[in-house]
Design a protein around this motif. Sequence first.
Motif, PDB file in Angstrom:
ATOM      1  N   TYR A   1       3.623  23.400  21.069  1.00 35.02           N
ATOM      2  CA  TYR A   1       2.847  23.752  22.169  1.00 35.02           C
ATOM      3  C   TYR A   1       2.652  25.357  22.558  1.00 35.02           C
ATOM      4  O   TYR A   1       1.685  25.792  22.870  1.00 35.02           O
ATOM      5  N   VAL A   2       3.617  26.132  22.125  1.00 32.49           N
ATOM      6  CA  VAL A   2       3.801  27.710  22.465  1.00 32.49           C
ATOM      7  C   VAL A   2       2.592  27.882  21.508  1.00 32.49           C
ATOM      8  O   VAL A   2       1.912  28.772  21.674  1.00 32.49           O
ATOM      9  N   ASP A   3       2.756  27.451  20.200  1.00 32.57           N
ATOM     10  CA  ASP A   3       1.878  28.152  19.153  1.00 32.57           C
ATOM     11  C   ASP A   3       0.347  27.713  19.337  1.00 32.57           C
ATOM     12  O   ASP A   3      -0.566  28.687  19.052  1.00 32.57           O
ATOM     13  N   MET A   4       0.218  26.528  20.104  1.00 27.76           N
ATOM     14  CA  MET A   4      -1.201  25.917  20.600  1.00 27.76           C
ATOM     15  C   MET A   4      -1.764  27.012  21.463  1.00 27.76           C
ATOM     16  O   MET A   4      -2.886  27.183  21.262  1.00 27.76           O
ATOM     17  N   ILE A   5      -0.990  27.195  22.589  1.00 27.74           N
ATOM     18  CA  ILE A   5      -1.362  28.043  23.689  1.00 27.74           C
ATOM     19  C   ILE A   5      -1.545  29.548  22.953  1.00 27.74           C
ATOM     20  O   ILE A   5      -2.491  30.144  23.325  1.00 27.74           O
ATOM     21  N   VAL A   6      -0.816  30.043  22.035  1.00 25.73           N
ATOM     22  CA  VAL A   6      -1.077  31.399  21.337  1.00 25.73           C
ATOM     23  C   VAL A   6      -2.222  31.514  20.833  1.00 25.73           C
ATOM     24  O   VAL A   6      -3.165  32.220  20.897  1.00 25.73           O
ATOM     25  N   ARG A   7      -2.489  30.324  19.970  1.00 26.51           N
ATOM     26  CA  ARG A   7      -3.483  30.427  19.180  1.00 26.51           C
ATOM     27  C   ARG A   7      -4.837  29.836  19.683  1.00 26.51           C
ATOM     28  O   ARG A   7      -6.094  30.491  19.446  1.00 26.51           O
ATOM     29  N   HIS A   8      -4.716  28.997  20.586  1.00 25.71           N
ATOM     30  CA  HIS A   8      -6.025  28.285  21.119  1.00 25.71           C
ATOM     31  C   HIS A   8      -6.124  28.360  22.402  1.00 25.71           C
ATOM     32  O   HIS A   8      -7.266  27.870  23.024  1.00 25.71           O
ATOM     33  N   GLY A   9      -5.256  28.421  23.207  1.00 32.62           N
ATOM     34  CA  GLY A   9      -5.430  28.690  24.703  1.00 32.62           C
ATOM     35  C   GLY A   9      -4.584  27.414  25.344  1.00 32.62           C
ATOM     36  O   GLY A   9      -4.157  26.301  24.781  1.00 32.62           O
ATOM     37  N   PRO A  10      -4.428  27.347  26.724  1.00 35.45           N
ATOM     38  CA  PRO A  10      -4.076  26.137  27.280  1.00 35.45           C
ATOM     39  C   PRO A  10      -4.832  25.137  27.271  1.00 35.45           C
ATOM     40  O   PRO A  10      -4.270  23.891  27.321  1.00 35.45           O
ATOM     41  N   ARG A  11      -5.928  25.092  27.406  1.00 35.61           N
ATOM     42  CA  ARG A  11      -6.816  23.650  27.325  1.00 35.61           C
ATOM     43  C   ARG A  11      -6.555  22.916  26.341  1.00 35.61           C
ATOM     44  O   ARG A  11      -6.394  21.761  26.155  1.00 35.61           O
TER      45      ARG A  11
END
Length: 492
Positions: free
Chosen positions: A456-466
């Motif tokens: 989830y950290v990686d997703m937030i960094v790469r693609h944002g919280p949405r």
Amino acid sequence: MPDRPEGTAIVHLGLGNFHRAHQAVYTARAMAEHGGPWGILGVANRSRSVVDAMLGQDLLYGVVEISPTGSKVGVPGSHTGVMVAAEDPEGVVAAIADPQVKIVTVTVTEHGYTFSPETGTLDVQSTSVQRDLADERAPLTTIGQIARGIALRARTHGAPITIASCDNVLSNGRRTGALVHEFLERAGATDVLDWLALSVQFPNSMVDRIVPASGDLYNEASSSALSATDSIAVPAEPFTMWVMEDLFAAGRPSWEVAGARFTSDVEPFELMKVRLLNGTHSLIAYLGALDGKGTIPDSTAESFVEGAARAVLVDEYLPTVPVPESVDIDDYIAQLFVRWSNSALGHRTSQVGSDGSVKLAQRIPAPALAHLRNGVVPQHLSLTVAAYLCCIAPPQNFDPGPHARAMADPARPRLAGLADSAASIEDFVERVFTDGDIFPSEIGEFVEFVSRTAEYVDMIVRHGPRAAAAEAATSSARYAAVHSPAVPAALH
């Protein structure tokens, strides 16, 4: 203006907005109904700003209750004095030891109790705690002040007293009592312990009211309503709640006339507050801040934030809470979202998200472990931790935005060091669970939770919280299809 209290029987540690809009209001209403010497000596920790302002305003200020339909202003008038603990630590000890004082109330946030998140015992590695254990006369920590004041009472007049914690610490009374007992043992004050067991009560309590930071807008509203200059008005939502054990060693104000509820079992109410309200509130703040939202209402208005909030509340926190029979849980949840959507209040994401290292240590571990032991990875609890880490210790080359950067957290330097030295996001998250000194080590043993948090950290960094919230929703649905979603409430 309100009548003056007949005397000073309460010392309050933590002269912040919450106290001035909560305990002070209940106490003022109790005295207006039944009188009594229940005036409050308010003790600020270090800051003189509120103390000086209260002295300049004859110890009065306005509480501005705000809702989208309008506002109203009240003046508690329950304080009889104010002081700064850092400037007069001996005076704080003397005040607690004063035989006229019957209650010490406390609102210093979770961080102010100086206990280890791993063991729950006194943080003897803290330099402040070490100093207070060595210096009998001038303690600076909250537990040190209470312990030294109690010891002085025991060795002089021996009048009983009640210490009432009003912070979001589970079993806050029992925890405070255990910390004070341990402090006295470590300080060599064992002669006090028998008296402590017989003459001091530490009731558990649950307090609930959203109180944002002060501002000129509220000062203007209060000054206009009162026809007097008010530079320290306190904004607050209309909702307020106080539930506590009726364990008071030397009497108390008639707080029930102001709406306080007394019960023999506070824990279910505590768990409702700390998990359903506070835990969900944290996720709203972190996702909202990462999405560029400055307030909780603006965050909740985003469908992805509201969806994540409902999922973590209903699917992950609620199954671990033994809801009191007197509470209609559907109404309670509906009321929470109304409160979080109070656009007139404008509670800031940076305020709610601050001190997450201490707050999440109270909110995440027990529910997460209940699910993990049941074979289910709680996706939105994992997302909460990931969003928190992205706000407080963002990986290199990731900008979490101004609202996240504005969050204060005692663990920020430590976590930022882990982030900077980590070989990867996964390595960083693994080290948070092993070396971050936030979560108990048992959580780190569930590798699927740790790895999911890293994802989830990686997703937030790469693609944002949405994108991360969408993935959490999808994964939760997938888990629900193959696992039993129910976690016995007894596992809380």
